[in-house]
Structures are given as C-alpha cells and as structure tokens.
Design a protein around this motif. Structure first.
Motif, PDB file in Angstrom:
ATOM      1  N   LEU A  96      -0.239  -6.023  -5.913  1.00 29.81           N
ATOM      2  CA  LEU A  96       0.082  -5.218  -4.738  1.00 29.81           C
ATOM      3  C   LEU A  96      -1.112  -4.358  -4.345  1.00 29.81           C
ATOM      4  O   LEU A  96      -1.710  -3.690  -5.192  1.00 29.81           O
ATOM      5  CB  LEU A  96       1.292  -4.325  -5.018  1.00 29.81           C
ATOM      6  CG  LEU A  96       2.602  -5.044  -5.346  1.00 29.81           C
ATOM      7  CD1 LEU A  96       3.671  -4.039  -5.764  1.00 29.81           C
ATOM      8  CD2 LEU A  96       3.093  -5.862  -4.172  1.00 29.81           C
ATOM      9  N   GLU A  98      -2.482  -1.404  -1.502  1.00 27.35           N
ATOM     10  CA  GLU A  98      -2.070  -0.415  -0.508  1.00 27.35           C
ATOM     11  C   GLU A  98      -3.313   0.269   0.050  1.00 27.35           C
ATOM     12  O   GLU A  98      -4.177   0.719  -0.708  1.00 27.35           O
ATOM     13  CB  GLU A  98      -1.127   0.617  -1.141  1.00 27.35           C
ATOM     14  CG  GLU A  98      -0.592   1.634  -0.170  1.00 27.35           C
ATOM     15  CD  GLU A  98       0.486   2.516  -0.790  1.00 27.35           C
ATOM     16  OE1 GLU A  98       1.048   3.364  -0.079  1.00 27.35           O
ATOM     17  OE2 GLU A  98       0.768   2.354  -2.004  1.00 27.35           O
ATOM     18  N   LYS A 116       0.867  -1.942   2.995  1.00 27.23           N
ATOM     19  CA  LYS A 116       1.095  -2.480   1.658  1.00 27.23           C
ATOM     20  C   LYS A 116       1.246  -3.990   1.766  1.00 27.23           C
ATOM     21  O   LYS A 116       1.951  -4.483   2.657  1.00 27.23           O
ATOM     22  CB  LYS A 116       2.367  -1.890   1.040  1.00 27.23           C
ATOM     23  CG  LYS A 116       2.373  -0.381   0.921  1.00 27.23           C
ATOM     24  CD  LYS A 116       3.687   0.093   0.319  1.00 27.23           C
ATOM     25  CE  LYS A 116       3.778   1.615   0.266  1.00 27.23           C
ATOM     26  NZ  LYS A 116       5.068   2.069  -0.317  1.00 27.23           N
ATOM     27  N   ASN A 166       4.218   8.601   1.780  1.00 22.39           N
ATOM     28  CA  ASN A 166       3.731   8.158   0.478  1.00 22.39           C
ATOM     29  C   ASN A 166       2.326   8.697   0.203  1.00 22.39           C
ATOM     30  O   ASN A 166       1.448   8.627   1.058  1.00 22.39           O
ATOM     31  CB  ASN A 166       3.722   6.625   0.438  1.00 22.39           C
ATOM     32  CG  ASN A 166       3.908   6.093  -0.953  1.00 22.39           C
ATOM     33  OD1 ASN A 166       4.433   6.769  -1.823  1.00 22.39           O
ATOM     34  ND2 ASN A 166       3.483   4.861  -1.174  1.00 22.39           N
ATOM     35  N   GLU A 205       4.431  -8.012   3.310  1.00 24.33           N
ATOM     36  CA  GLU A 205       3.556  -6.966   3.837  1.00 24.33           C
ATOM     37  C   GLU A 205       4.406  -5.966   4.613  1.00 24.33           C
ATOM     38  O   GLU A 205       5.351  -6.348   5.303  1.00 24.33           O
ATOM     39  CB  GLU A 205       2.491  -7.575   4.749  1.00 24.33           C
ATOM     40  CG  GLU A 205       1.467  -6.587   5.285  1.00 24.33           C
ATOM     41  CD  GLU A 205       0.339  -7.295   6.031  1.00 24.33           C
ATOM     42  OE1 GLU A 205      -0.322  -8.148   5.417  1.00 24.33           O
ATOM     43  OE2 GLU A 205       0.155  -7.012   7.226  1.00 24.33           O
TER      44      GLU A 205
END
Length: 292
Positions: A96, A98, A116, A166, A205
């Motif tokens: 993953l 980001e 992401k 986030n 995504e």
C-alpha cells in the motif's frame, strides 16, 4: 528451525495473518504485555500519526502539475501547483502506498490530496467495503458507478472536520514550519475504485481531495462548519453555489481519475484534462505561490 520461526510468528505476526486470523493479534498483544513490550495504540493512525508504515518526509519545494506516477499507475492532479508533504508505504511487502500533497495560494492552503493505492494485488478480505461512505446521507452528492464486489467505483462530496484528516498531526506540523495556514472549513471530494485481480485479490485506489471553500470573496465570512452542513446550504447561497460547483467539477474529474487508474491518459486530450482539472478552490491567474 521450525519451532523458533513459529514462536517468532506468534510474537511478531505479519499484518496479512492478523487480518485473516484476528486471534493471532490478541495472542501477540498478550505476549508483548507479558514481556513488557510496548504496542502502538490501535487508534494511532486515527489520531493523525502515520501509523506503522514507512514514512518519508518529502521536500515541499518540489512542484507537481498535471499528473504524477503513483502506485504503478497515473494520478491526475487538479489545477495549480501541488507540493508533496509525506509518502507512506505500508504492508509487509509495501503493498500500500499513500501520498499527501498540498496546494497553496499566498500562505493559505487551498487544497490537500490524500491518495492511497495498492502497488500489487491484495486479498479482498483484507480490505473493508470501500464504498460505505458513498451511501452516507450526510453527503452533498454521491454517485455509484459500479457496485459488484470486489468491483467497486463510486464518488461523493461532503463537509469534513480538518482535524479528522488522515495524518493531520504530521501535515499540520509540516505546514506550520512553512508558515502555511489551514482553513477552518474544508470540503471533501472522494473517489474510490477497486477491480478484481487473480486469486480473490483486488487492485484498489482511493483519491481524496480536500478543498478550501472560504478563500473566495463570496464565502470568506462563512468560516464556521455550521454554514456548510447539508441542511444549512439552502440558507447560505454562496456556500450552496460553491458546493454545486464542486459537485459538477467532481462529476467531470472522476473519469480522468479512472483513466489514470488504467494508465490510459490518451482517453482524453490535454485540453480536456486542463479544463476539467479546475476545481472551485483552484488559484486564480496571477495569484502567487510562496514556494515559487
């Protein structure tokens, strides 16, 4: 050698095993507690920290426009100049990725992007349903393009509390170092997409664009989130106009994001992408960028 490796697996279980076997996480936590080891709180990421990923602080002097490579695909960028803040790589094999990018006008943030993406197929069971928020009745607008799990594509727009974004603790710290000001209100445009891969795996995504709605002459006095709730828009015509503009923009921008996911930027022309990229918070011509 089998016995010590089994013991190590229970002490330091990989993420994909704890997702499939939640009991392993409980056993590992108990072992850590007995050995006096300090576990990271489960909500560390929600509090704004980067969590357990490998975090790289990026030079904010980099200038990114039009599109960038991302997770083996292409990430189209809305209008203006974007600057990287942090990159986060997560998963035992870096599955993953980001990226967090910022756009500024003067010393005020006009936009944030949190993208992401999977760099390789991941198990479908390892991911929660991606389209949950697309069904939230607090959204200004939602659109479901595909809803046949594991194939999912949808987008929505809504009001967001900036503190809930986030990694906001890290983002805010970097912006403060540069003398940039976050707005008291931000609106969120979200696109989520997943497609099936082999062996019950998916490629996925999500792209979230946070826009500053109070940097315009018509809306600069609407600096409280109360003016931007879905219910309040009817009493605030400037706010209502901004939200309508954002909905229209997102509807046109999503196909460009989809093309980028498929690495097929030939599906649209440079002129089309330039026109569709202009979101309602984009800097106007002639307005300076302090990082220039």
């Amino acid at each position: 050698m089998i016995l010590p490796f089994v013991v190590l697996t229970f002490i330091f279980p990989p993420a994909y095993l704890t997702r499939r076997l939640p009991r392993m996480a409980q056993i590992a936590a108990a072992i850590h507690n007995r050995l006096g080891m300090q576990d990271t709180p489960a909500d560390a990421d929600q509090a704004g920290g980067p969590g357990d990923g490998v975090v790289t602080m990026m030079p904010m002097t980099d200038r990114l426009t039009k599109a960038i490579p991302f997770a083996g695909r292409i990430l189209p960028l809305p209008a203006g100049v974007w600057h990287p803040i942090i990159n986060v790589i997560e998963g035992p094999h870096g599955e993953l990725l980001e990226n967090v990018l910022v756009r500024v006008q003067g010393h005020v943030v006009t936009g944030l992007i949190v993208a992401k993406g999977t760099t390789q197929p991941v198990p479908d069971v390892a991911s929660p349903p991606m389209d949950i928020e697309c069904h939230d009745d607090r959204n200004y607008m939602s659109h479901i393009g595909a809803s046949h799990p594991p194939m999912t594509e949808c987008w929505f727009t809504r009001l967001v509390d900036p503190a809930s974004i986030n990694h906001m603790n890290v983002i805010a710290g970097r912006l403060q170092q540069e003398g940039f000001v976050l707005p008291p209100v931000m609106l969120r445009a979200n696109w989520v997409n997943s497609v099936p891969a082999t062996d019950d795996n998916i490629n996925a995504e999500t792209v979230t664009v946070y826009l500053n709605p109070v940097n315009l002459n018509d809306t600069k006095i609407l600096r409280s989130p109360e003016f931007w709730t879905k219910e309040a828009l009817a009493q605030q015509p400037p706010a209502n106009d901004f939200v309508k503009h954002m909905n229209t923009w997102m509807a046109g921008w999503v196909p460009v994001l989809h093309d980028g996911f498929n690495s097929d930027m030939l599906a649209s022309s440079d002129e089309q992408r330039a026109r569709l990229s202009v979101d309602p918070a984009a800097p106007r011509p002639g307005e300076g960028n302090p990082l220039d």
